[in-house]
Design an enzyme around this catalytic site. Structure first.
Site, PDB file in Angstrom:
ATOM      1  N   GLY A 189       0.710  -2.619   9.638  1.00 20.11           N
ATOM      2  CA  GLY A 189       1.169  -2.172   8.160  1.00 20.11           C
ATOM      3  C   GLY A 189       2.421  -2.720   7.672  1.00 20.11           C
ATOM      4  N   LEU A 190       3.249  -1.840   6.900  1.00 17.52           N
ATOM      5  CA  LEU A 190       4.352  -1.995   6.472  1.00 17.52           C
ATOM      6  C   LEU A 190       4.487  -3.480   5.843  1.00 17.52           C
ATOM      7  CD1 LEU A 190       7.177  -1.039   9.320  1.00 17.52           C
ATOM      8  CD2 LEU A 190       6.359   0.149   7.297  1.00 17.52           C
ATOM      9  N   CYS A 191       3.325  -3.711   5.095  1.00 12.77           N
ATOM     10  CA  CYS A 191       3.587  -5.047   4.347  1.00 12.77           C
ATOM     11  C   CYS A 191       2.846  -4.903   2.977  1.00 12.77           C
ATOM     12  CB  CYS A 191       2.567  -6.136   5.145  1.00 12.77           C
ATOM     13  SG  CYS A 191       0.977  -5.642   5.593  1.00 12.77           S
ATOM     14  N   GLY A 192       3.448  -3.641   2.332  1.00 14.66           N
ATOM     15  CA  GLY A 192       2.874  -3.375   1.070  1.00 14.66           C
ATOM     16  C   GLY A 192       1.558  -3.448   0.668  1.00 14.66           C
TER      17      GLY A 192
END
Lengths: 291, 85
Positions: free
Chosen positions: A89-92
């Site tokens: 994750g952590l990719c908008g």
């Protein structure tokens, strides 16, 4: 109004969040360079393969005897949607954009009375699709254990898809992934990969006297599965680059937002502290005057 | 007299240079390609590609796995599945 101690705690927690987002941003920008280089290195092969396909495609007439990968199964009922997403994750909105594009296609096909099946690559897109279409997922390719997706993975995905196709599990396959435009722009796209669409227009005109060994049909038969593999490989690479780009942008925003939040909180903290000091002074003075 | 030779794998462009002759392990037998070779397309088996930089020079060999070779007026392009080593 929050107490001084509470404010201090909040500032500390936002600061540590900012540290994480900043680290992730730097990691993403380092990885982006690598992913981009890999995507660029893969382009010559894809380009040449396309040219060869085009020149072959103009030679071979599609008939009942031509390979199924080229001619199709003759039906248009079962559509397989391959969704390639990332594992982290952590990719908008990167993964949700891909899933959204796939879902739009699925709705469209279902509205047209087609059967829709799914084949999933990557962990993040999986949860959403499984929740929405729990009975329609035919396969899942796990990439979580891999550090980077290479040609071997594309080959095994393609082999599995072609086996499914040969068994008649679907008639048409669409591949959904995110195309890398720049670090700021990633565009979710979908394209049909089975049956193979022969690219046209780019065929060199001067190959009239081309010799073939063994012959056109056999070369084409060998080329078609390879074409599917290359398409998937290209998609995986584009996806990897897009993921890092999206991650970089998202984390840059998050870091900036955290910075703003820290500034605001610090102002509130200082005001509150000042107010407390003033109140204390007034109390002392008032006390001294009363004596 | 130079042959424009390119060796490409899905992962990268391995070679792009002008050479004298290349011997390709075609699926129906090896064949050498010089400049001005007739346009040809052939599948390849696993084997060695031999590159002769100049006439009579010691050949440089590259082991490849599967793929196909295309000769056209621009030169020779080898699309290999994999390059070993």
């Amino acid at each position: 109004m929050a107490s001084l101690k509470e404010l201090k705690g909040r500032i500390a927690s936002v600061k540590s969040t900012q540290k994480i987002t900043k680290a992730k941003q730097m990691v993403a920008s380092a990885k982006l360079r690598k992913a981009q280089a890999a995507a660029e290195a893969a382009r010559p092969y894809a380009h040449r393969l396309e040219r060869v396909m085009a020149s072959l495609g103009s030679k071979v007439a599609i008939s009942d005897s031509s390979p199924k990968l080229l001619a199709g199964t003759g039906k248009d009922q079962v559509h397989l949607i391959i969704v390639a997403s990332s594992d982290r994750g952590l990719c908008g909105a990167f993964n949700s954009n891909i899933v959204k594009a796939a879902r739009v296609k699925a709705r469209e096909l279902e509205a047209a009375g087609k059967t829709v099946r799914f084949y999933l690559v990557g962990r993040k897109g999986r949860a959403v699709i499984v929740r929405e279409y729990p009975k329609q997922v035919d396969g899942y390719f796990d990439t979580t254990a891999l550090r980077s997706q290479g040609f071997a993975e594309a080959q095994s995905i393609a082999a599995e898809l072609i086996a499914m196709y040969e068994r008649g599990q679907f008639d048409v396959a669409h591949l959904f992934y995110s195309k890398f435009r720049s670090a700021l722009v990633q565009e979710p796209v979908g394209k049909q990969i089975i049956p193979v669409a022969i690219p046209t227009g780019d065929a060199p005109a001067t190959n009239a006297a081309m010799e073939y060994e063994p012959d056109e049909e056999e070369i084409l038969t060998e080329l078609l599965p390879r074409n599917v593999t290359i398409q998937i490989f290209g998609a995986l690479l584009e996806n990897a680059a897009s993921e890092q780009g999206a991650s970089m942008t998202a984390m840059d925003n998050a870091t900036r937002n955290a910075g703003e939040l820290i500034n605001d909180l610090t102002i509130v903290y200082n005001r509150t502290r000042q107010a407390a000091i003033t109140t204390e002074l007034i109390e002392i003075i008032a006390g001294a005057e009363a004596l | 007299m130079a042959l424009q030779f390119e060796l490409v794998t899905p992962e990268k462009l391995v070679r792009s240079e002008a050479v004298h002759m290349v011997v390709v392990p075609g699926s129906e037998g090896e064949f050498g390609v010089l400049e001005g070779h007739t346009p040809l397309m052939s599948t390849m088996r696993n084997g060695l590609v031999m590159i002769y930089k100049t006439d009579g020079a010691q050949p440089e060999t590259i082991a490849i796995e599967g793929g196909f070779a295309e000769v056209n007026e621009r030169g020779l392009t080898i699309l290999a599945e994999r390059v070993i080593g």
